[in-house]
Write an enzyme that holds these catalytic residues in place. Sequence first.
Site, PDB file in Angstrom:
ATOM      1  N   LYS A   1       0.850  -1.194   0.000  1.00 42.35           N
ATOM      2  CA  LYS A   1       0.000   0.000   0.000  1.00 42.35           C
ATOM      3  C   LYS A   1       0.885   1.244   0.000  1.00 42.35           C
ATOM      4  CE  LYS A   1      -3.917   1.951   2.615  1.00 42.35           C
ATOM      5  NZ  LYS A   1      -4.793   1.754   3.794  1.00 42.35           N
TER       6      LYS A   1
ATOM      7  N   SER B   1      -9.598   1.666   2.838  1.00 45.36           N
ATOM      8  CA  SER B   1      -8.733   2.426   1.948  1.00 45.36           C
ATOM      9  C   SER B   1      -7.661   1.578   1.268  1.00 45.36           C
ATOM     10  CB  SER B   1      -8.040   3.534   2.750  1.00 45.36           C
ATOM     11  OG  SER B   1      -7.234   2.984   3.784  1.00 45.36           O
TER      12      SER B   1
ATOM     13  N   SER C   1     -10.066  -0.828   7.045  1.00 45.36           N
ATOM     14  CA  SER C   1      -9.484  -0.601   5.722  1.00 45.36           C
ATOM     15  C   SER C   1      -8.738  -1.787   5.133  1.00 45.36           C
ATOM     16  CB  SER C   1      -8.550   0.613   5.761  1.00 45.36           C
ATOM     17  OG  SER C   1      -9.288   1.789   5.952  1.00 45.36           O
TER      18      SER C   1
END
Length: 496
Positions: free
Chosen positions: A89, A169, A193
Amino acid sequence: MNFIDKNNTQNILNPIKRTIFQQRERLLNKKSSAVDSITSFLDEMEQNKHLNIFITELRDEAMKSAKRSDERISRGKALPLDGIPIAVKDNFCTKGIRTTAASKMLENFIPTYESTVTKKLRDAGAVIIGKTNMDEFAMGSSTETSYFGATINPVGYSKNTQKLVPGGSSGGSAAAVAANLALGAIGTDTGGSIRQPASFCGIVGFKPTYGVCSRWGIVAYASSLDQAGVLTKSVQDAAILMDVISGFDEKDSTSYPKKLQGFEAAINTSPRPLRIGFVKEVMEAGVTNEANRIWKSCREIANHLNAEITELSIPTFKYSLPAYYIIALSEASSNLARYDGVRYGYRTPHCDDVTAMYENTRSEGFGEEVERRIMLGTFSLSSGYYDAYYLKAQKVRNKLRNEFEKVFSEVDVLFMPTTPNAAFSLGAHSADPVDMYLQDIYTVAVNLVGLPAISLPVAASESGLPLGLQIIGKSYSDVSLLRTAASVEVAAALLR
């Protein structure tokens, strides 16, 4: 229902469809080479650019890492993750590699240091193939707030349905695994997330107890809630990654001082008879057709495992969502104050004085959702409102922690849906931020209390989209939670 069929023996012949465990075995037995398999992943990455999964691709670095892995394996000195392609990420700082947090503010930021989690992955021989798309500064539940554009859910795309979100996210990380562009990925979980995108993409998403994985080198959203975790095709793969990335870090003052041992080893041991809790307030909250399907799967799996089912109460659970957003946004307001155009990151070219520089840098550098959350967080912390909002939210948090401790004296784990719905269409909740925030109704309480939780794909919506079961354990029960999750994974497969 597994949306990535890891049990199909035909998948072993295709490197992009293997699990981490399968790939590791083939590399160690010299039935595959890291270079050949990484080449397959890079080719697949090229063919799936339309999904917008990666912000930065690391093709040259990945091939160099693969060659080093092959050399170590040939000498009999293989590292734990040698040759395994991992997606990261884009809020984990990577030394010498652009780290954007999906924001214009950090569009050209190149860190001079490495996050602890990514360093552990590199030291274990993992091949980092790219930095994945995400909601800007991890603020979102759909990966639509990214400065680099939205990511498309590969499961929905493969079904030729309308364009669906992958969740957020950590949507890019989940999509990378679901689309077979990486065998595993790391993400962060502030209010769901990791678990929510895992549910939307039909994969496994594990959020450890707060402090079990270091936060050092992660671009902060809400420091008392953020936690690194993993997204994989199986529970065993999650355990393999956790054995590498967990552990105490002296650079992180919130790091748990002990090393939790033997995640993968625990997967192969039988859990004792389970006591499973169903929370009354959760069963009554945000009930949808999809949530009811998960509750049905919860009972079927519990019965298959001959578990003792207890319905219990966590009265403060219904206040967890507003409490979470007050606390998270307050911390975000503080954390993002550092982006002022002076030290690093974007600086506006449109200013005549220092005040205009601050104002224009922040208004131009942040997206709409980030600005909204900064404003709401600043309001909650402002004079005259601190006691009415922030202080009350912290009281809710403490009360919630006490109630969770009480229920875990009666049961081993809690079962509940990960999300109230399957993946939704791009733009479905863009007009009303509150609708988007409600997607986190089942996940945020875990972060407020700092508990470990995992999402497993166990059911499908009427349209065939994945739905996740969330299993929650008590603090620092991460190893036993993964053991339980492994047995649930087997039960879900048998009940398919």
